[in-house]
Design an enzyme around this catalytic site. Structure first.
Site, PDB file in Angstrom:
ATOM      1  N   SER A   8      -5.589   4.233  -1.972  1.00  0.00           N
ATOM      2  CA  SER A   8      -4.420   4.679  -2.739  1.00  0.00           C
ATOM      3  C   SER A   8      -3.968   3.559  -3.662  1.00  0.00           C
ATOM      4  O   SER A   8      -3.575   2.478  -3.200  1.00  0.00           O
ATOM      5  CB  SER A   8      -3.273   5.044  -1.793  1.00  0.00           C
ATOM      6  OG  SER A   8      -2.073   5.109  -2.541  1.00  0.00           O
ATOM      7  N   HIS A  33      -7.283   7.756  -4.597  1.00  0.00           N
ATOM      8  CA  HIS A  33      -6.099   8.550  -4.258  1.00  0.00           C
ATOM      9  C   HIS A  33      -4.949   8.129  -5.180  1.00  0.00           C
ATOM     10  O   HIS A  33      -4.595   6.950  -5.254  1.00  0.00           O
ATOM     11  CB  HIS A  33      -5.736   8.299  -2.796  1.00  0.00           C
ATOM     12  CG  HIS A  33      -4.607   9.141  -2.287  1.00  0.00           C
ATOM     13  ND1 HIS A  33      -4.780  10.432  -1.836  1.00  0.00           N
ATOM     14  CD2 HIS A  33      -3.290   8.869  -2.136  1.00  0.00           C
ATOM     15  CE1 HIS A  33      -3.618  10.918  -1.432  1.00  0.00           C
ATOM     16  NE2 HIS A  33      -2.690   9.986  -1.607  1.00  0.00           N
ATOM     17  N   ASP A  35      -1.029   8.766  -6.167  1.00  0.00           N
ATOM     18  CA  ASP A  35       0.240   9.289  -5.655  1.00  0.00           C
ATOM     19  C   ASP A  35       1.216   9.537  -6.795  1.00  0.00           C
ATOM     20  O   ASP A  35       1.640   8.599  -7.468  1.00  0.00           O
ATOM     21  CB  ASP A  35       0.839   8.291  -4.656  1.00  0.00           C
ATOM     22  CG  ASP A  35       0.063   8.274  -3.355  1.00  0.00           C
ATOM     23  OD1 ASP A  35      -0.093   9.346  -2.751  1.00  0.00           O
ATOM     24  OD2 ASP A  35      -0.403   7.186  -2.955  1.00  0.00           O
ATOM     25  N   MET A  37       4.892  10.806  -7.754  1.00  0.00           N
ATOM     26  CA  MET A  37       6.222  10.975  -7.131  1.00  0.00           C
ATOM     27  C   MET A  37       7.272  11.160  -8.220  1.00  0.00           C
ATOM     28  O   MET A  37       7.207  10.506  -9.265  1.00  0.00           O
ATOM     29  CB  MET A  37       6.573   9.737  -6.306  1.00  0.00           C
ATOM     30  CG  MET A  37       5.529   9.383  -5.254  1.00  0.00           C
ATOM     31  SD  MET A  37       6.086   8.009  -4.250  1.00  0.00           S
ATOM     32  CE  MET A  37       4.617   7.706  -3.250  1.00  0.00           C
ATOM     33  N   HIS A  66      -2.321  13.437  -5.345  1.00  0.00           N
ATOM     34  CA  HIS A  66      -1.363  13.895  -4.326  1.00  0.00           C
ATOM     35  C   HIS A  66      -0.012  14.069  -5.006  1.00  0.00           C
ATOM     36  O   HIS A  66       0.633  13.084  -5.376  1.00  0.00           O
ATOM     37  CB  HIS A  66      -1.336  12.819  -3.221  1.00  0.00           C
ATOM     38  CG  HIS A  66      -0.326  13.049  -2.145  1.00  0.00           C
ATOM     39  ND1 HIS A  66      -0.029  12.074  -1.208  1.00  0.00           N
ATOM     40  CD2 HIS A  66       0.449  14.121  -1.829  1.00  0.00           C
ATOM     41  CE1 HIS A  66       0.890  12.540  -0.377  1.00  0.00           C
ATOM     42  NE2 HIS A  66       1.198  13.772  -0.730  1.00  0.00           N
ATOM     43  N   MET A  68       3.650  14.635  -4.966  1.00  0.00           N
ATOM     44  CA  MET A  68       4.885  14.611  -4.175  1.00  0.00           C
ATOM     45  C   MET A  68       6.030  14.907  -5.131  1.00  0.00           C
ATOM     46  O   MET A  68       6.850  14.033  -5.463  1.00  0.00           O
ATOM     47  CB  MET A  68       5.045  13.242  -3.499  1.00  0.00           C
ATOM     48  CG  MET A  68       4.104  13.057  -2.317  1.00  0.00           C
ATOM     49  SD  MET A  68       3.857  11.336  -1.879  1.00  0.00           S
ATOM     50  CE  MET A  68       2.593  10.914  -3.091  1.00  0.00           C
ATOM     51  N   MET A 137       0.312  14.135   6.438  1.00  0.00           N
ATOM     52  CA  MET A 137       1.051  12.886   6.187  1.00  0.00           C
ATOM     53  C   MET A 137       1.365  12.221   7.521  1.00  0.00           C
ATOM     54  O   MET A 137       1.974  12.830   8.406  1.00  0.00           O
ATOM     55  CB  MET A 137       2.373  13.167   5.446  1.00  0.00           C
ATOM     56  CG  MET A 137       2.248  13.513   3.977  1.00  0.00           C
ATOM     57  SD  MET A 137       1.284  12.345   2.984  1.00  0.00           S
ATOM     58  CE  MET A 137       2.168  10.804   3.234  1.00  0.00           C
ATOM     59  N   PHE A 143       6.573   5.884   0.027  1.00  0.00           N
ATOM     60  CA  PHE A 143       6.296   4.460  -0.095  1.00  0.00           C
ATOM     61  C   PHE A 143       5.027   4.085   0.659  1.00  0.00           C
ATOM     62  O   PHE A 143       4.716   4.686   1.696  1.00  0.00           O
ATOM     63  CB  PHE A 143       7.467   3.630   0.464  1.00  0.00           C
ATOM     64  CG  PHE A 143       8.762   3.919  -0.239  1.00  0.00           C
ATOM     65  CD1 PHE A 143       9.064   3.300  -1.447  1.00  0.00           C
ATOM     66  CD2 PHE A 143       9.649   4.846   0.276  1.00  0.00           C
ATOM     67  CE1 PHE A 143      10.242   3.599  -2.121  1.00  0.00           C
ATOM     68  CE2 PHE A 143      10.824   5.158  -0.386  1.00  0.00           C
ATOM     69  CZ  PHE A 143      11.128   4.527  -1.592  1.00  0.00           C
ATOM     70  N   GLY A 144       4.340   3.071   0.150  1.00  0.00           N
ATOM     71  CA  GLY A 144       3.232   2.498   0.895  1.00  0.00           C
ATOM     72  C   GLY A 144       3.751   1.513   1.929  1.00  0.00           C
ATOM     73  O   GLY A 144       4.938   1.169   1.945  1.00  0.00           O
ATOM     74  N   GLY A 145       2.870   1.101   2.821  1.00  0.00           N
ATOM     75  CA  GLY A 145       3.196   0.029   3.754  1.00  0.00           C
ATOM     76  C   GLY A 145       4.035   0.423   4.952  1.00  0.00           C
ATOM     77  O   GLY A 145       4.569  -0.448   5.643  1.00  0.00           O
ATOM     78  N   ASP A 175      -3.024  10.414   5.540  1.00  0.00           N
ATOM     79  CA  ASP A 175      -2.424   9.521   4.544  1.00  0.00           C
ATOM     80  C   ASP A 175      -1.167   8.881   5.132  1.00  0.00           C
ATOM     81  O   ASP A 175      -0.190   9.579   5.422  1.00  0.00           O
ATOM     82  CB  ASP A 175      -2.078  10.366   3.308  1.00  0.00           C
ATOM     83  CG  ASP A 175      -1.488   9.564   2.161  1.00  0.00           C
ATOM     84  OD1 ASP A 175      -1.387   8.329   2.259  1.00  0.00           O
ATOM     85  OD2 ASP A 175      -1.126  10.206   1.149  1.00  0.00           O
ATOM     86  N   GLY A 197      -3.615   2.550   1.455  1.00  0.00           N
ATOM     87  CA  GLY A 197      -3.058   1.817   0.330  1.00  0.00           C
ATOM     88  C   GLY A 197      -2.915   0.347   0.633  1.00  0.00           C
ATOM     89  O   GLY A 197      -3.711  -0.491   0.192  1.00  0.00           O
ATOM     90  N   SER A 198      -1.914   0.005   1.443  1.00  0.00           N
ATOM     91  CA  SER A 198      -1.644  -1.414   1.701  1.00  0.00           C
ATOM     92  C   SER A 198      -2.786  -2.085   2.461  1.00  0.00           C
ATOM     93  O   SER A 198      -3.065  -3.270   2.241  1.00  0.00           O
ATOM     94  CB  SER A 198      -0.317  -1.581   2.447  1.00  0.00           C
ATOM     95  OG  SER A 198      -0.272  -0.752   3.584  1.00  0.00           O
TER      96      SER A 198
HETATM   97  C1  DX5 Z   1       2.879   7.605   0.681  1.00  0.00           C
HETATM   98  C2  DX5 Z   1       1.639   7.885  -0.115  1.00  0.00           C
HETATM   99  C3  DX5 Z   1       0.456   7.177   0.395  1.00  0.00           C
HETATM  100  C4  DX5 Z   1       0.568   5.675   0.377  1.00  0.00           C
HETATM  101  C5  DX5 Z   1      -0.127   5.186   1.604  1.00  0.00           C
HETATM  102  O1  DX5 Z   1       3.887   8.443   0.291  1.00  0.00           O
HETATM  103  O2  DX5 Z   1       1.339   9.273  -0.124  1.00  0.00           O
HETATM  104  O3  DX5 Z   1      -0.738   7.604  -0.250  1.00  0.00           O
HETATM  105  O4  DX5 Z   1      -0.002   5.068  -0.735  1.00  0.00           O
HETATM  106  O5  DX5 Z   1       0.079   3.830   1.718  1.00  0.00           O
HETATM  107  P1  DX5 Z   1      -0.249   3.060   3.074  1.00  0.00           P
HETATM  108  O6  DX5 Z   1      -1.723   3.243   3.328  1.00  0.00           O
HETATM  109  O7  DX5 Z   1       0.136   1.660   2.785  1.00  0.00           O
HETATM  110  O8  DX5 Z   1       0.576   3.700   4.158  1.00  0.00           O
HETATM  111 ZN    ZN Z   2      -0.695   9.908  -0.889  1.00  0.00          ZN
END
Ligand code: DX5
Ligand code: ZN
Length: 233
Positions: A8, A33, A35, A37, A66, A68, A137, A143-145, A175, A197-198
């Site tokens: 991601s 991937h 994202d 938003m 994706h 959102m 999900m 958010f990532g991380g 995800d 992602g992270s």
């Molecule tokens: C969160 C996103 C994810 C995000 C995942 O809302 O849909 O795709 O990038 O990040 P990690 O892998 O860091 O949880």
């Molecule tokens: Zn995503």
């Protein structure tokens, strides 16, 4: 079934997306991937079709987009035109999910349906035969991380069972909070598209992180047979 890795780019440096994508592709990424938003459905704002179109010009692997966002029907054409190969929409925002799924398919794009952590698997009951993939999900989106929500593992299993009952071999994607330590468990539960992602981009070497995540995921999917000499006689 082989496991696909979808880094991601949410956790990448947005000023250097080309470099980030090239690195994970060298590491064996199967998909990118993306994202999207809107600041309404989720409390964050990212990117739209113009950025997806730019990424499409440089990516060698398909784009897994994706959404959102609220009212995704208004933007499906634009993301398809921008080069999405896969488009996923959240059940939580769609009163006419069947119509949306078929509208995505009509554009020649694979249609995915996403469940938030609090959304029951039963929400898929009537659409399970129609989807090209289901995205579970494993964090609250935005958010990532964030940390993996443990309940997501049996949820993947339940989604896999529901798709199987519907006679649909469509993959289950997961995800949120996935890394080398938990990827094997979610693959064993039935996930075969892994978003991270992270765990990929917040490392010194995203290429290596992708390769290691893929190895950890594939190891879980395809158990290595014990050598004959280890078999007790
Ligand atoms: C969160 C996103 C994810 C995000 C995942 O809302 O849909 O795709 O990038 O990040 P990690 O892998 O860091 O949880
Ligand atoms: Zn995503």
């Amino acid at each position: 079934m082989s496991v696909l890795i979808a880094p991601s780019i949410l956790s990448a440096d947005f000023a250097a997306l080309g470099t980030a994508i090239a690195a994970v592709e060298r590491g064996g990424a199967d998909l990118i991937h993306v994202d999207v938003m809107d600041g309404h459905f989720v409390p964050n704002i990212t990117i739209g079709p113009p950025v997806v179109a730019s990424i499409k010009r440089i990516a060698k692997v398909p784009l897994d987009v994706h959404l959102m966002i609220e009212e995704p029907d208004r933007y499906i054409d634009a993301f398809a035109e921008a080069g999405a190969s896969m488009l996923s929409v959240h059940v939580e925002v769609l009163p006419h999910l069947h119509r949306t799924v078929h509208a995505i398919k009509a554009l020649g794009v694979r249609a995915g349906v996403v469940l938030n952590p609090s959304t029951p698997v039963g929400a898929l009951e009537e659409i399970a035969a129609d989807v090209d993939y289901v995205l579970v999900m494993s964090v609250n989106p935005g958010f990532g991380g964030q940390s993996f929500i443990p309940r997501s593992e049996p949820k993947v299993r339940a989604v896999r069972a529901l798709l199987d009952r519907a006679g649909n071999a469509a993959p289950v994607e997961i995800d949120g909070g996935i890394d080398r330590t938990n990827v094997a468990r979610v693959v064993s539960a039935g996930a075969s598209i892994i978003v991270a992602g992270s765990a990929v981009f917040h490392t010194p070497d995203p290429e290596l992180a992708t390769r290691e995540l893929k190895a950890a995921a594939s190891g879980a999917a395809i158990p290595v047979p014990r050598p004959a000499r280890d078999v007790p006689s």
